[in-house]
Design a protein around this motif. Structure first.
Motif, PDB file in Angstrom:
ATOM      1  N   UNK A  36     -23.815  12.071  69.127  1.00 38.87           N
ATOM      2  CA  UNK A  36     -24.372  11.044  70.011  1.00 38.87           C
ATOM      3  C   UNK A  36     -25.722  10.637  69.426  1.00 38.87           C
ATOM      4  N   UNK A  37     -25.689   9.669  68.531  1.00 37.83           N
ATOM      5  CA  UNK A  37     -26.901   9.278  67.794  1.00 37.83           C
ATOM      6  C   UNK A  37     -27.979   8.780  68.748  1.00 37.83           C
ATOM      7  N   UNK A  38     -29.157   9.380  68.660  1.00 34.65           N
ATOM      8  CA  UNK A  38     -30.271   8.952  69.488  1.00 34.65           C
ATOM      9  C   UNK A  38     -29.998   9.071  70.972  1.00 34.65           C
ATOM     10  N   UNK A  39     -28.981   9.872  71.341  1.00 31.14           N
ATOM     11  CA  UNK A  39     -28.619   9.959  72.743  1.00 31.14           C
ATOM     12  C   UNK A  39     -27.984   8.681  73.259  1.00 31.14           C
ATOM     13  N   UNK A  40     -27.534   7.823  72.349  1.00 31.79           N
ATOM     14  CA  UNK A  40     -27.065   6.504  72.764  1.00 31.79           C
ATOM     15  C   UNK A  40     -25.694   6.128  72.228  1.00 31.79           C
ATOM     16  N   UNK A  41     -25.465   6.285  70.925  1.00 33.42           N
ATOM     17  CA  UNK A  41     -24.239   5.789  70.297  1.00 33.42           C
ATOM     18  C   UNK A  41     -23.376   6.973  69.869  1.00 33.42           C
ATOM     19  N   UNK A  42     -22.180   7.059  70.444  1.00 29.50           N
ATOM     20  CA  UNK A  42     -21.248   8.122  70.085  1.00 29.50           C
ATOM     21  C   UNK A  42     -20.456   7.668  68.866  1.00 29.50           C
ATOM     22  N   UNK A  43     -20.585   8.401  67.762  1.00 25.63           N
ATOM     23  CA  UNK A  43     -19.938   8.009  66.509  1.00 25.63           C
ATOM     24  C   UNK A  43     -19.225   9.195  65.884  1.00 25.63           C
ATOM     25  N   UNK A  44     -18.156   8.902  65.164  1.00 24.19           N
ATOM     26  CA  UNK A  44     -17.498   9.877  64.295  1.00 24.19           C
ATOM     27  C   UNK A  44     -18.003   9.627  62.884  1.00 24.19           C
ATOM     28  N   UNK A  45     -18.452  10.681  62.215  1.00 27.69           N
ATOM     29  CA  UNK A  45     -19.027  10.566  60.877  1.00 27.69           C
ATOM     30  C   UNK A  45     -18.076  11.185  59.864  1.00 27.69           C
ATOM     31  N   UNK A  46     -17.902  10.493  58.745  1.00 24.38           N
ATOM     32  CA  UNK A  46     -16.916  10.870  57.747  1.00 24.38           C
ATOM     33  C   UNK A  46     -17.562  11.195  56.402  1.00 24.38           C
ATOM     34  N   UNK A  47     -16.829  11.938  55.589  1.00 30.45           N
ATOM     35  CA  UNK A  47     -17.195  12.166  54.189  1.00 30.45           C
ATOM     36  C   UNK A  47     -15.973  11.861  53.332  1.00 30.45           C
ATOM     37  N   UNK A  48     -16.173  11.675  52.050  1.00 31.65           N
ATOM     38  CA  UNK A  48     -15.063  11.408  51.138  1.00 31.65           C
ATOM     39  C   UNK A  48     -14.512  12.713  50.567  1.00 31.65           C
ATOM     40  N   UNK A  49     -13.292  12.657  50.077  1.00 34.37           N
ATOM     41  CA  UNK A  49     -12.714  13.772  49.330  1.00 34.37           C
ATOM     42  C   UNK A  49     -12.269  13.233  47.977  1.00 34.37           C
ATOM     43  N   UNK A  50     -12.271  14.107  46.993  1.00 35.86           N
ATOM     44  CA  UNK A  50     -11.896  13.697  45.646  1.00 35.86           C
ATOM     45  C   UNK A  50     -11.261  14.844  44.894  1.00 35.86           C
ATOM     46  N   UNK A  51     -10.886  14.594  43.663  1.00 44.14           N
ATOM     47  CA  UNK A  51     -10.178  15.585  42.854  1.00 44.14           C
ATOM     48  C   UNK A  51     -11.132  16.371  41.975  1.00 44.14           C
ATOM     49  N   UNK A  52     -10.856  17.650  41.848  1.00 41.88           N
ATOM     50  CA  UNK A  52     -11.524  18.509  40.876  1.00 41.88           C
ATOM     51  C   UNK A  52     -10.476  19.447  40.288  1.00 41.88           C
ATOM     52  N   UNK A  53     -10.742  19.952  39.083  1.00 41.76           N
ATOM     53  CA  UNK A  53      -9.780  20.806  38.398  1.00 41.76           C
ATOM     54  C   UNK A  53     -10.299  22.233  38.324  1.00 41.76           C
ATOM     55  N   UNK A  54      -9.444  23.176  38.683  1.00 37.78           N
ATOM     56  CA  UNK A  54      -9.794  24.593  38.635  1.00 37.78           C
ATOM     57  C   UNK A  54      -8.622  25.349  38.019  1.00 37.78           C
ATOM     58  N   UNK A  75      -6.772  24.527  35.618  1.00 38.23           N
ATOM     59  CA  UNK A  75      -5.654  23.635  35.358  1.00 38.23           C
ATOM     60  C   UNK A  75      -4.979  23.092  36.594  1.00 38.23           C
ATOM     61  N   UNK A  76      -5.417  23.514  37.763  1.00 36.09           N
ATOM     62  CA  UNK A  76      -4.850  23.022  39.015  1.00 36.09           C
ATOM     63  C   UNK A  76      -5.755  21.961  39.617  1.00 36.09           C
ATOM     64  N   UNK A  77      -5.163  20.911  40.169  1.00 36.15           N
ATOM     65  CA  UNK A  77      -5.927  19.833  40.786  1.00 36.15           C
ATOM     66  C   UNK A  77      -6.109  20.131  42.270  1.00 36.15           C
ATOM     67  N   UNK A  78      -7.355  20.165  42.711  1.00 35.05           N
ATOM     68  CA  UNK A  78      -7.690  20.421  44.107  1.00 35.05           C
ATOM     69  C   UNK A  78      -8.379  19.184  44.664  1.00 35.05           C
ATOM     70  N   UNK A  79      -7.962  18.758  45.851  1.00 36.69           N
ATOM     71  CA  UNK A  79      -8.560  17.603  46.512  1.00 36.69           C
ATOM     72  C   UNK A  79      -9.396  18.097  47.689  1.00 36.69           C
ATOM     73  N   UNK A  80     -10.714  17.962  47.568  1.00 38.50           N
ATOM     74  CA  UNK A  80     -11.597  18.378  48.665  1.00 38.50           C
ATOM     75  C   UNK A  80     -12.917  17.625  48.572  1.00 38.50           C
ATOM     76  N   UNK A  81     -13.899  18.060  49.370  1.00 42.46           N
ATOM     77  CA  UNK A  81     -15.186  17.355  49.448  1.00 42.46           C
ATOM     78  C   UNK A  81     -16.038  17.537  48.190  1.00 42.46           C
ATOM     79  N   UNK A  82     -15.650  18.417  47.289  1.00 45.53           N
ATOM     80  CA  UNK A  82     -16.429  18.695  46.075  1.00 45.53           C
ATOM     81  C   UNK A  82     -15.837  18.014  44.850  1.00 45.53           C
ATOM     82  N   UNK A  83     -15.130  16.901  45.053  1.00 47.93           N
ATOM     83  CA  UNK A  83     -14.503  16.199  43.942  1.00 47.93           C
ATOM     84  C   UNK A  83     -15.497  15.777  42.878  1.00 47.93           C
ATOM     85  N   UNK A  84     -15.047  15.800  41.634  1.00 47.29           N
ATOM     86  CA  UNK A  84     -15.921  15.428  40.515  1.00 47.29           C
ATOM     87  C   UNK A  84     -15.731  13.973  40.091  1.00 47.29           C
TER      88      UNK A  84
END
Length: 452
Positions: A219-237, A239-248
């Motif tokens: 509830x931003x500033x006690x006024x605006x109710x918002x859903x906040x997002x982040x991106x996900x991307x690919x990283x390799x560990x 030889x396996x491809x993992x899709x998460x918030x730590x994408x390279x």
């Protein structure tokens, strides 16, 4: 020895002074909890901080998913801390004054619509059906303690319908290529030209679909109710491809917004692509402060702003509380903030695919945060698909981050259990057959205006 009456008067005087001091202290605390805090008033982290240095990260088109997420989630955390300082909404009385302020609030929300000749253009991505249901129910649970109504005559909590985004209109704001302006002759042709420019940018720069992940609800500033997002991307560990918030890989939202701004405010090297801004559409003699207007476009696009201040903000607005006329009684927000934290812990990690955009022009009939309500221009534009050509010549189409079934990526990992939201949950994907896409071929997008 002092007379008995004199001692009594002294005791009464001392008691009155103490009572007055307590009332003054309570009133001062009441005002403190209800006002917006200035930067100098906010208590800073005085101990070792894990995220403090992320606040100075500079976002640019080469920023990776991991770097951008560190910057945006740090901003989210600080906004949440700031929001918790707004824990009390003061009541307004008498009722006549409260109703007057409520009418003023509605007129303010519809100010551009009431002018009758204003519009603005925006690019959004609509929430899928599962996400709409998820966020709608989260909003219902979070705001339940307010027991609000849409009755303007109510003495209790009041939230007008125009401040509650309908479930079917929930969206993520991508960019605002043109802020509020007066509608002039040729307006519709200009809008179509801008939509075509956006389509060209998606195709030429290969802006494929990508996934975003729910980070928290605030509830931003006690006024605006918002859903906040982040991106996900690919990283390799290993030889396996993992899709998460730590994408390279490059953060797709930061890159997309940078390209949208660039395609509208700059001229191509061969001068075939001209800027499409208010200043550039003026006559030569009226192009004063051109750079300032370009900067305004960046300011209005979420997550951008002045150089060095971009935080990659990705949000879905759910509701706006009219703080100046919420109720005739003081309203505590601590429980609302707590429910935001609990809901965030429950829904954190829910994903949605961003692969279909709506280019909208609205006149403001839906209020401050809903450009999807009765737009005067509405075009759905799909992101290009990834294609992989195999050695045998067959072509395979891939969706965002290699997800074979887009519908599967919309669901939260793990069962919700016992129908957590007390609603029926359909597992069937959205089969809405009405697609407003123009269906134009790739070549047709680059034909000169007016030619077929």
């Amino acid at each position: 020895m002092a007379p008995h009456g004199s001692t009594f008067r002294q005791a009464v005087s001392i008691g009155a002074s103490i009572s007055f001091a307590m009332v003054a202290l309570l009133y001062a605390n009441r005002l403190r909890r209800s006002r917006w805090l200035e930067d100098k008033d906010q208590d800073q982290e005085t101990t070792h901080s894990v995220i403090n240095h992320f606040n100075s990260l500079i976002l640019d088109p080469e920023t990776t998913v991991e770097e951008a997420n560190k910057r945006r989630t740090t901003s989210y955390y600080l906004k949440m801390r700031e929001a918790h300082h707004k824990s009390l909404v003061l009541g307004v009385y008498p009722l006549a004054r409260l109703k007057k302020l409520r009418k003023k609030e509605i007129n303010r929300s519809l100010s551009y619509w009431n002018k009758g000749n204003q519009s603005h253009r925006t690019i959004v991505c609509m929430c899928d059906e599962t996400t709409q249901k998820l966020l709608s129910n989260a909003r219902r649970l979070i705001l339940a303690p307010l027991h609000y109504s849409n009755d303007i005559d109510s003495r209790n909590c009041w939230i007008p319908d125009i401040n509650v985004i309908p479930k079917e209109d929930m969206h993520v704001t991508i960019a605002l290529p043109w802020w509020w302006h007066t509608i002039r002759p040729g307006n519709n042709d200009l809008t179509k030209k801008m939509a075509t420019r956006f389509k060209q940018t998606l195709l030429v720069e290969f802006h494929y679909g990508f996934q975003i992940e729910l980070e928290r609800i605030v509830l931003l500033g006690g006024k605006v109710l918002v859903a906040l997002w982040r991106c996900v991307g690919e990283r390799t560990d290993d030889g396996r491809v993992i899709v998460d918030r730590h994408g390279t890989n490059i953060d797709p939202m930061v890159w997309l917004r940078e390209e949208i701004v660039r395609c509208f405010i700059t001229e191509s090297p061969d001068q075939r692509r001209k800027p499409l801004t208010y200043q550039h559409n003026k006559s030569e003699g009226d192009r004063a402060e051109e750079n300032a207007w370009q900067h305004t476009i960046m300011q209005r696009t979420p997550g951008m702003g002045k150089p060095g201040s971009a935080d990659g903000f990705i949000h879905t607005t759910l509701c706006r509380l009219p703080l100046d006329c919420l109720s005739s009684k003081d309203i505590e927000l601590d429980e609302i903030h707590r429910l935001c934290r609990e809901t965030s812990a429950t829904l954190n990690g829910h994903r949605m695919v961003v692969d279909k955009y709506r280019f909208l022009e609205t006149m403001g009939e839906g209020g401050e945060s809903n450009p999807c309500y009765k737009p005067i221009y509405d075009e759905i534009i799909e992101a290009p698909s990834r294609h992989e050509v195999h050695i045998d010549g067959t072509v395979e189409s891939r969706n965002a981050q290699g997800v074979s079934n887009v519908a599967e990526s919309h669901t939260t990992i793990g069962p919700l259990g016992n129908n957590f939201w007390n609603e029926e949950i359909s597992s069937a994907p959205n089969t809405d057959a009405q697609d407003k896409s123009s269906g134009a071929s790739l070549a047709a997008l680059f034909e000169p205006p007016g030619e077929k």
